[in-house]
Design a protein around this motif. Structure first.
Motif, PDB file in Angstrom:
ATOM      1  N   GLU A  91       0.663  -1.362  -0.091  1.00 25.09           N
ATOM      2  CA  GLU A  91       0.542   0.201   0.080  1.00 25.09           C
ATOM      3  C   GLU A  91       0.609   1.850   0.054  1.00 25.09           C
ATOM      4  O   GLU A  91       0.777   2.018   0.533  1.00 25.09           O
ATOM      5  CB  GLU A  91      -0.807   0.185   1.545  1.00 25.09           C
ATOM      6  N   LEU A  92       1.846   1.046  -0.297  1.00 22.02           N
ATOM      7  CA  LEU A  92       3.016   2.192  -0.633  1.00 22.02           C
ATOM      8  C   LEU A  92       3.713   2.298  -1.384  1.00 22.02           C
ATOM      9  O   LEU A  92       3.954   1.429  -2.627  1.00 22.02           O
ATOM     10  CB  LEU A  92       3.498   2.556   1.169  1.00 22.02           C
ATOM     11  N   LEU A  93       4.720   3.947  -1.827  1.00 24.09           N
ATOM     12  CA  LEU A  93       5.280   3.532  -2.941  1.00 24.09           C
ATOM     13  C   LEU A  93       7.044   3.380  -2.842  1.00 24.09           C
ATOM     14  O   LEU A  93       6.721   4.754  -1.451  1.00 24.09           O
ATOM     15  CB  LEU A  93       5.275   4.805  -3.858  1.00 24.09           C
ATOM     16  N   GLN A 152      11.233  -1.316  -6.739  1.00 21.50           N
ATOM     17  CA  GLN A 152       9.641  -1.660  -7.113  1.00 21.50           C
ATOM     18  C   GLN A 152       9.248  -1.128  -8.617  1.00 21.50           C
ATOM     19  O   GLN A 152       8.566  -1.195  -8.655  1.00 21.50           O
ATOM     20  CB  GLN A 152       8.577  -2.406  -6.451  1.00 21.50           C
ATOM     21  N   GLU A 153       9.872   0.303  -9.021  1.00 23.36           N
ATOM     22  CA  GLU A 153       9.945   0.636 -10.180  1.00 23.36           C
ATOM     23  C   GLU A 153       9.931   0.379 -11.777  1.00 23.36           C
ATOM     24  O   GLU A 153      10.946  -0.179 -10.787  1.00 23.36           O
ATOM     25  CB  GLU A 153      10.190   2.624  -9.857  1.00 23.36           C
ATOM     26  N   GLY A 191      17.720   1.720  -3.702  1.00 20.61           N
ATOM     27  CA  GLY A 191      17.123   1.162  -1.890  1.00 20.61           C
ATOM     28  C   GLY A 191      16.782  -0.659  -2.008  1.00 20.61           C
ATOM     29  O   GLY A 191      18.040  -0.874  -2.376  1.00 20.61           O
ATOM     30  N   PRO A 192      16.219  -0.813  -1.518  1.00 21.08           N
ATOM     31  CA  PRO A 192      15.095   0.138  -0.881  1.00 21.08           C
ATOM     32  C   PRO A 192      15.185   0.689   0.261  1.00 21.08           C
ATOM     33  O   PRO A 192      14.302   1.211   1.476  1.00 21.08           O
ATOM     34  CB  PRO A 192      14.053  -0.246  -0.417  1.00 21.08           C
ATOM     35  N   VAL A 193      15.983   0.125   1.467  1.00 17.54           N
ATOM     36  CA  VAL A 193      17.114   1.034   2.453  1.00 17.54           C
ATOM     37  C   VAL A 193      18.228   1.104   2.809  1.00 17.54           C
ATOM     38  O   VAL A 193      19.277   1.008   2.273  1.00 17.54           O
ATOM     39  CB  VAL A 193      16.176  -0.206   3.693  1.00 17.54           C
ATOM     40  N   VAL A 252      16.739  -5.680  -3.450  1.00 20.24           N
ATOM     41  CA  VAL A 252      15.594  -4.622  -4.744  1.00 20.24           C
ATOM     42  C   VAL A 252      15.590  -4.669  -5.769  1.00 20.24           C
ATOM     43  O   VAL A 252      15.771  -6.197  -6.167  1.00 20.24           O
ATOM     44  CB  VAL A 252      17.164  -3.479  -4.570  1.00 20.24           C
ATOM     45  N   ALA A 253      14.450  -4.651  -6.695  1.00 16.00           N
ATOM     46  CA  ALA A 253      14.049  -5.266  -7.444  1.00 16.00           C
ATOM     47  C   ALA A 253      13.395  -3.728  -8.361  1.00 16.00           C
ATOM     48  O   ALA A 253      13.198  -2.975  -8.137  1.00 16.00           O
ATOM     49  CB  ALA A 253      12.582  -5.460  -7.399  1.00 16.00           C
ATOM     50  N   ALA A 254      13.406  -4.099  -9.723  1.00 12.94           N
ATOM     51  CA  ALA A 254      12.921  -3.255 -10.676  1.00 12.94           C
ATOM     52  C   ALA A 254      12.578  -3.951 -12.279  1.00 12.94           C
ATOM     53  O   ALA A 254      13.295  -4.862 -12.312  1.00 12.94           O
ATOM     54  CB  ALA A 254      14.252  -1.848 -11.037  1.00 12.94           C
ATOM     55  N   ARG A 255      12.217  -3.127 -12.618  1.00 13.44           N
ATOM     56  CA  ARG A 255      11.374  -3.365 -13.897  1.00 13.44           C
ATOM     57  C   ARG A 255      11.618  -2.724 -15.337  1.00 13.44           C
ATOM     58  O   ARG A 255      11.518  -2.149 -15.397  1.00 13.44           O
ATOM     59  CB  ARG A 255       9.910  -4.082 -13.970  1.00 13.44           C
ATOM     60  N   PRO A 256      12.183  -3.083 -15.542  1.00 19.37           N
ATOM     61  CA  PRO A 256      13.159  -2.474 -17.031  1.00 19.37           C
ATOM     62  C   PRO A 256      11.799  -2.135 -18.281  1.00 19.37           C
ATOM     63  O   PRO A 256      11.456  -3.477 -18.211  1.00 19.37           O
ATOM     64  CB  PRO A 256      13.774  -2.597 -17.179  1.00 19.37           C
ATOM     65  N   VAL A 257      11.502  -1.434 -18.701  1.00 22.00           N
ATOM     66  CA  VAL A 257      10.835  -1.703 -19.727  1.00 22.00           C
ATOM     67  C   VAL A 257      11.106  -0.418 -21.266  1.00 22.00           C
ATOM     68  O   VAL A 257      11.771   0.763 -20.709  1.00 22.00           O
ATOM     69  CB  VAL A 257       8.815  -1.125 -18.779  1.00 22.00           C
ATOM     70  N   LEU A 258      10.882  -0.158 -21.776  1.00 20.46           N
ATOM     71  CA  LEU A 258      10.657   0.803 -23.143  1.00 20.46           C
ATOM     72  C   LEU A 258       9.895   2.043 -22.721  1.00 20.46           C
ATOM     73  O   LEU A 258       8.801   2.006 -22.662  1.00 20.46           O
ATOM     74  CB  LEU A 258       9.908   0.718 -24.416  1.00 20.46           C
TER      75      LEU A 258
END
Length: 301
Positions: A83-85, A123-124, A192-194, A282-288
């Motif tokens: 529930e947060l960013l 997660q962004e 991040g995340p911390v 830490v997690a991230a999703r690359p997109v075009l």
């Protein structure tokens, strides 16, 4: 301590959070429940995060963390990650980003200045230039500072390190081929995340590094520790660039991490997770990203 900066759906301003055993706690609510608030409504602002975390090294927040460690964990202060960013555990508007480059043994450190305005949180999605065929990434450990450094000694630099975080430096290889290395990295990076304080992070000499894409995991044989100590590298950088509280200095990329991400099939739309012992995941999703408008200029007469 393990400090986070998050945005709740009920507020337009970031909040300070403490993490313990995978659970997040709102620092302002923890303090309110202790009956002698050191944090008030203004604690939600980015300015307060900078002041309380970097200017005074987390003073006051350490009392809250000690209470969490002692088992004082009120459910009313719990924050739900879904529930947060997550925001980068820094204040990008007030940060200098220095990225150390891999340097052959015996040579002085090399570095370049990155783009702190391009920092993204855990997660962004990471928007790549639309001309890229596939994403690429370099994984590093970042040191965050709580003191000023100018032509510092290694011992002074060591004392200036507040803590560490995970850094994913995204690289647009096509941009690198046509426009140079720095331009290929200034569009985005993930932090991040911390922020894990130095006492809790401990020695990173034997810290393991694990990458995951789509359920497939690879563990690297190389540790997360840089060849030169952070203190030595910070001292060198401070001879050329003054460093201030809140600044971020990234170690050279961890050897083999980018290659491992490619072997795991990292592509646009896939989520990359990177975990390092004691620093978390830490997690991230690359997109075009979208096609930019045509560049226009007026020829000088």
């Amino acid at each position: 301590m393990r400090l986070a900066r998050v945005l709740l759906p009920s507020s337009v301003l970031p909040r300070i959070a403490l993490e313990r055993d995978g659970c997040l706690y709102d620092a302002a609510e923890l303090e309110r429940r202790r009956g002698a608030p050191l944090l008030d409504a203004r604690s939600s602002t980015a300015e307060d995060y900078f002041a309380r975390v970097f200017s005074v090294g987390g003073a006051g927040l350490d009392v809250l963390d000690d209470a969490l460690c002692a088992g004082e964990r009120p459910t009313e202060a719990r924050l739900l990650p879904e529930e947060l960013l997550w925001l980068p555990p820094c204040v990008p508007e007030r940060a200098l980003l220095v990225e150390l480059e891999s340097t052959p043994a015996g040579e002085v450190p090399r570095y370049h200045l990155g783009n702190p305005r391009g920092l993204l949180g855990h997660q962004e999605s990471v928007p790549f230039p639309p001309t890229e065929a596939r994403p690429d990434v370099e994984v590093s450990i970042a040191a965050l500072l709580c003191d000023e450094l100018r032509a510092a000694t290694a011992s002074e630099a060591e004392r200036a390190i507040l803590g560490f975080s995970l850094f994913l430096g995204w690289v647009a290889r096509e941009q690198e081929r046509t426009s140079g290395s720095v331009h290929a990295r200034d569009f985005a990076a993930t932090l991040g995340p911390v922020l894990v304080t130095k006492d809790e992070a401990g020695a990173l000499d034997e810290a393991r590094v694990r990458l995951r894409v789509g359920g497939v995991i690879e563990e690297l044989s190389a540790s997360a520790a840089p060849a030169l100590s952070f203190a030595e590298s910070l001292a060198f950088v401070s001879r050329h660039v003054p460093l201030f509280p809140g600044d971020i200095v990234c170690a050279p990329p961890i050897e083999g991490a980018g290659e491992a991400a490619r072997r795991l099939g990292l592509g646009f739309g896939a989520t990359l997770e990177v975990a390092v012992d004691r620093l978390g995941k830490v997690a991230a999703r690359p997109v075009l990203g979208p096609e930019p408008p045509p560049y226009r200029y007026t020829k000088a007469r």
